[in-house]
Write an enzyme that holds these catalytic residues in place. Structure first.
Site, PDB file in Angstrom:
ATOM      1  N   HIS A 299       0.834  -1.212   0.000  1.00 46.04           N
ATOM      2  CA  HIS A 299       0.000   0.000   0.000  1.00 46.04           C
ATOM      3  C   HIS A 299       0.870   1.264   0.000  1.00 46.04           C
ATOM      4  O   HIS A 299       0.711   2.148  -0.852  1.00 46.04           O
ATOM      5  CB  HIS A 299      -0.901  -0.041   1.243  1.00 46.04           C
ATOM      6  CG  HIS A 299      -1.849   1.114   1.360  1.00 46.04           C
ATOM      7  ND1 HIS A 299      -3.155   1.047   0.940  1.00 46.04           N
ATOM      8  CD2 HIS A 299      -1.693   2.363   1.861  1.00 46.04           C
ATOM      9  CE1 HIS A 299      -3.764   2.199   1.168  1.00 46.04           C
ATOM     10  NE2 HIS A 299      -2.888   3.029   1.737  1.00 46.04           N
ATOM     11  N   GLU A 300       1.806   1.338   0.920  1.00 47.47           N
ATOM     12  CA  GLU A 300       2.655   2.535   1.025  1.00 47.47           C
ATOM     13  C   GLU A 300       3.551   2.688  -0.199  1.00 47.47           C
ATOM     14  O   GLU A 300       3.897   3.802  -0.600  1.00 47.47           O
ATOM     15  CB  GLU A 300       3.495   2.506   2.301  1.00 47.47           C
ATOM     16  CG  GLU A 300       2.708   2.441   3.620  1.00 47.47           C
ATOM     17  CD  GLU A 300       1.698   3.576   3.806  1.00 47.47           C
ATOM     18  OE1 GLU A 300       1.870   4.640   3.177  1.00 47.47           O
ATOM     19  OE2 GLU A 300       0.722   3.386   4.557  1.00 47.47           O
TER      20      GLU A 300
ATOM     21  N   HIS B 208       1.727   4.765  -2.670  1.00 45.28           N
ATOM     22  CA  HIS B 208       1.882   6.198  -2.359  1.00 45.28           C
ATOM     23  C   HIS B 208       3.265   6.693  -2.798  1.00 45.28           C
ATOM     24  O   HIS B 208       3.417   7.768  -3.374  1.00 45.28           O
ATOM     25  CB  HIS B 208       1.756   6.430  -0.847  1.00 45.28           C
ATOM     26  CG  HIS B 208       0.342   6.413  -0.337  1.00 45.28           C
ATOM     27  ND1 HIS B 208      -0.653   7.208  -0.852  1.00 45.28           N
ATOM     28  CD2 HIS B 208      -0.251   5.707   0.672  1.00 45.28           C
ATOM     29  CE1 HIS B 208      -1.791   7.001  -0.185  1.00 45.28           C
ATOM     30  NE2 HIS B 208      -1.570   6.083   0.740  1.00 45.28           N
TER      31      HIS B 208
ATOM     32  N   GLU C  19      -4.686   8.168  -2.660  1.00 45.43           N
ATOM     33  CA  GLU C  19      -5.190   6.882  -2.173  1.00 45.43           C
ATOM     34  C   GLU C  19      -5.458   5.928  -3.336  1.00 45.43           C
ATOM     35  O   GLU C  19      -5.335   4.715  -3.189  1.00 45.43           O
ATOM     36  CB  GLU C  19      -6.465   7.125  -1.348  1.00 45.43           C
ATOM     37  CG  GLU C  19      -6.810   6.026  -0.372  1.00 45.43           C
ATOM     38  CD  GLU C  19      -5.790   5.810   0.732  1.00 45.43           C
ATOM     39  OE1 GLU C  19      -4.972   6.736   1.007  1.00 45.43           O
ATOM     40  OE2 GLU C  19      -5.784   4.710   1.320  1.00 45.43           O
TER      41      GLU C  19
END
Lengths: 493, 493
Positions: free
Chosen positions: A261-262, A265, A291
């Site tokens: 997930h990160e 980003h 997001e």
């Protein structure tokens, strides 16, 4: 172009101090010994004040007006628009209100950390009252300037261009099909047992796995790092991006998907347009688009069958001492696609997640528009949780309306970004699948064509386009929740 | 006290930005991925410019004058004196000269990194010429303001209150007995064979050992850290002190003693007076006093027989897989007290070290006072090395006059601090031994009484006293090189 250049140089200077602030924040969360927190807070307050003063330079609005007469290209126009937006957002409130809200927010958040544990809504609501009132005041001021409703004005801080009307339409659409979908998925999964992760998964091995996956996902370690923090985040600067995770020796599930997930980003930040570095136009478009990138990596890539087929042998190889049946492709897939309505948003799966967001959206919208009082929140929360997820939170503030940090410091308007991100991500993937054989890419561990598409259509755009134009240019239509629905149905039914 | 308070608040603000600068420098040396170095350099230049602008605030000299009429206590007097000193040091040069020197220094230092490897004095001296000329210009300006000689003025930047006359006396004294002492020690040690460290000493175990020793030495891990960097240093802030070391898997000797050395610097910083935090009076007194603390830890404590008796079983226990004979008390002591004249200052033992310093002092003094030219340095270096350490550096610039970084950016006047520190440390220990049973403390691993003395007499004084007053109050006499001589004779003969 004299004034335009002068304006740019002011913003580039501000961004340098913001870069420093970002690295110092990362340090605070990952490296700083706890005994230094008080002195550090003083140093950071001074830096933040300096940035605030630079951002309030009264010469800026004059330069903006003059610069509009100097520019000619559409990129310059975007650049100037974003400077103007940045200027307005940070100057519309009086210093007194900014300070009062910061103080009330810090106080409320700090106390919340223990009050939540103690399920103490009464004490919490005393601090929270002030935060709500100051946020309502802020929303009112911003609304008047933008000629819109108070909640719309707050929403615009995180997702510029998005409106309550559009969100109402989208979320009402989701509400039509989501409860039924959740039921169907649950019934289906009842007959699909799986082995839960058990035993010890040493941090060193989890980190090794995380780093390997980051590499596969194209993270540039020459301009970034992976570290540990209590609350995982993606921080630093676009030249020096620093993601964090938290390891649990009893479970590798969360940290691995958190890293993926990160990394989403991070790649967005690493891919922002160099040409506009230090300018508002060179920054990430919105919280929702940010997001969308993390959820693209986590949900569209990370939890896909094909990517799990890559993760499975990797995990088998790294966690050699563990029960290997955990790491079969089939079992990992079941772990990573389990749907279970529950109280806590941050632990929710991607199917039930929108219900958590819609609930919060409906409450914060009415709160900012003064249709409900902060006192009513626990009751409304309970009603909506029963309706959307069939769970009661009566008297359970801890796992109900007191679970999130966002409202404690007055970040009303942020929550929709999560579900907007999920929907953007699904729409991007649907478009990519029309252009590229994604399953083939994932099976061959050749993700470059997918990243190339993201880079060209999202990352490189920075804030040069409005959000709707980003979506339009990338997918040939505006945000359409149908893609999200199809994604969920195809993965879970 | 209005003006005095205003002045203090200006300096406290400056110190907050300096704290941020210090943590960012630490990050640069320990954490930053290499691809970010260019962007980081830009951010740091902006921060440095901001600090410079704050320090040059033209209101400061007016406030200083007014504040002298407001204050009453001697501590306020010291506080104001140190502010005045800080103001003068940073404002006496024109911005043009500061910038020219910074540029020339950066250019010279950068090129030196490869020129030194290539033993290329000719190319180096072309950049170095400009650095020397600009430094001479700086020294001249500072000398006129202080009514002293150019070299004295430079010396005062690092060791305020010290003079060429005093240093000449001290160093001439040392020169009388040092060559003979070195000879005697070498002859004695010829008949004392020892086992050199061989094999692999894993970094993890070296770090474990380092952390244990830091704990014994009272390092406050609640306000500090130990990390790795290419060049070991003690950085961060007094509330958040960060020391670094460099590990060599083939040798534990250097990193361990390096950690002990940096711990001395760190404890000084951690022990500075809280009451004056953020003010010049609350900072370390001088480079010489700073070095006295690191050398007290390294030479007076770390290499003492008693401390080595504590290190030996610790090392035996930690490096279990290694040949245990290396770690006997007797062998470790021989390793840690070996004397061998050699070319490189940073690798020198404490007996030959002063010779390296005196040589540099004599050259840089004549250089700043324009008695010699930069062109003459290699020849003078060779002559003095022959005289003091019986080694020729003819044609060997790399291990001769090009070995140090200090002169490349114009830090003339810094070198004496090292030997001043060694002498202060010996004098402190001689005094402590008159008041406390130091050997008993070290044998019992009860170092608290020693640290209490250092805290009361050195650390807590910050810059409230002039250096000579610190020494006088702590030891009842001025700097006296006899203690250093006695320390060396008692340990090495």
């Amino acid at each position: 172009m004299k004034n335009y250049f002068k304006l740019k140089s002011i913003y580039k200077k501000i961004s340098k101090f913001k870069n420093i602030e970002a690295i110092m924040h990362w340090d605070q969360a990952t490296m700083m010994p706890s005994g230094s927190s008080e002195a550090r807070a003083e140093d950071m307050a001074e830096l933040s004040l300096h940035i605030h003063q630079l951002s309030k330079n009264p010469i800026i609005p004059e330069l903006i007006d003059l610069a509009y007469n100097e520019i000619s290209t559409s990129e310059e126009q975007s650049c100037l628009n974003e400077i103007k937006r940045s200027w307005s957002n940070s100057n519309i409130l009086t210093d007194d209100l900014v300070q009062a809200k910061a103080l009330a927010g810090a106080k409320c958040e700090h106390a919340w950390r223990t009050q939540r544990e103690e399920n103490d809504w009464i004490s919490f609501s005393q601090n929270f009252k002030t935060v709500v009132e100051l946020s309502q005041e802020e929303a009112q001021i911003r609304a008047e300037a933008l000629q819109t409703t108070p909640y719309n004005a707050m929403l615009n801080l995180y997702e510029p261009g998005m409106s309550t009307n559009e969100l109402d339409n989208i979320f009402n659409n989701i509400k039509c099909w989501l409860p039924n979908l959740i039921n169907q998925v649950q019934q289906k999964q009842q007959n699909e047992p799986y082995i839960k992760p058990e035993g010890t998964f040493p941090i060193k091995q989890q980190k090794e796995m995380g780093l390997k996956v980051m590499k596969t996902l194209g993270f540039d370690f020459n301009s970034g790092r992976l570290d540990i923090s209590l609350h995982p985040f993606c921080g630093g600067t676009s030249q020096d991006i620093r993601i964090t995770t938290r390891y649990d020796e009893n479970d590798f599930i969360q940290s691995l998907m958190g890293i993926i997930h990160e990394t989403g980003h991070a790649r967005y930040e690493q891919g922002l347009p160099q040409k506009y570095r230090g300018l508002p136009a060179g920054q990430a478009r919105s919280m929702g688009i940010h997001e969308s990138q993390s959820l693209f990596f986590e949900m569209q890539i990370g939890r896909s069958s094909e990517f799990i087929s890559y993760l499975a042998p990797l995990a088998q190889n790294i966690f050699k001492q563990n029960k290997q049946k955990i790491f079969t492709k089939d079992n990992l897939k079941k772990i990573y696609t389990r749907v279970q309505p529950d109280y806590i948003r941050v632990d929710a799966d991607e199917v039930t997640y929108p219900a958590h967001i819609i609930l919060r959206y409906e409450i914060e919208k009415d709160l900012m528009n003064k249709k409900v009082s902060y006192k009513d929140i626990p009751e409304i929360w309970d009603l909506k949780m029963k309706k959307y997820l069939n769970l009661s939170t009566k008297g359970n503030y801890k796992n109900g309306c007191m679970q999130d940090i966002h409202w404690t410091d007055g970040s009303f308007g942020y929550f929709p970004s999560y579900t907007l991100g999920a929907m953007y991500a699904a729409q991007f993937m649907a478009t990519i699948k029309n252009q590229i054989d994604v399953n083939e890419c994932l099976s061959q561990k050749n993700l470059a064509p997918i990243f190339k598409w993201l880079s060209k259509n999202i990352w490189e755009k920075g804030s040069l386009l409005e959000t709707n134009d980003v979506i339009m240019q990338a997918t040939n239509e505006s945000l359409n929740p149908q893609y999200f629905k199809e994604h969920l149905e195809s993965r879970y039914l």
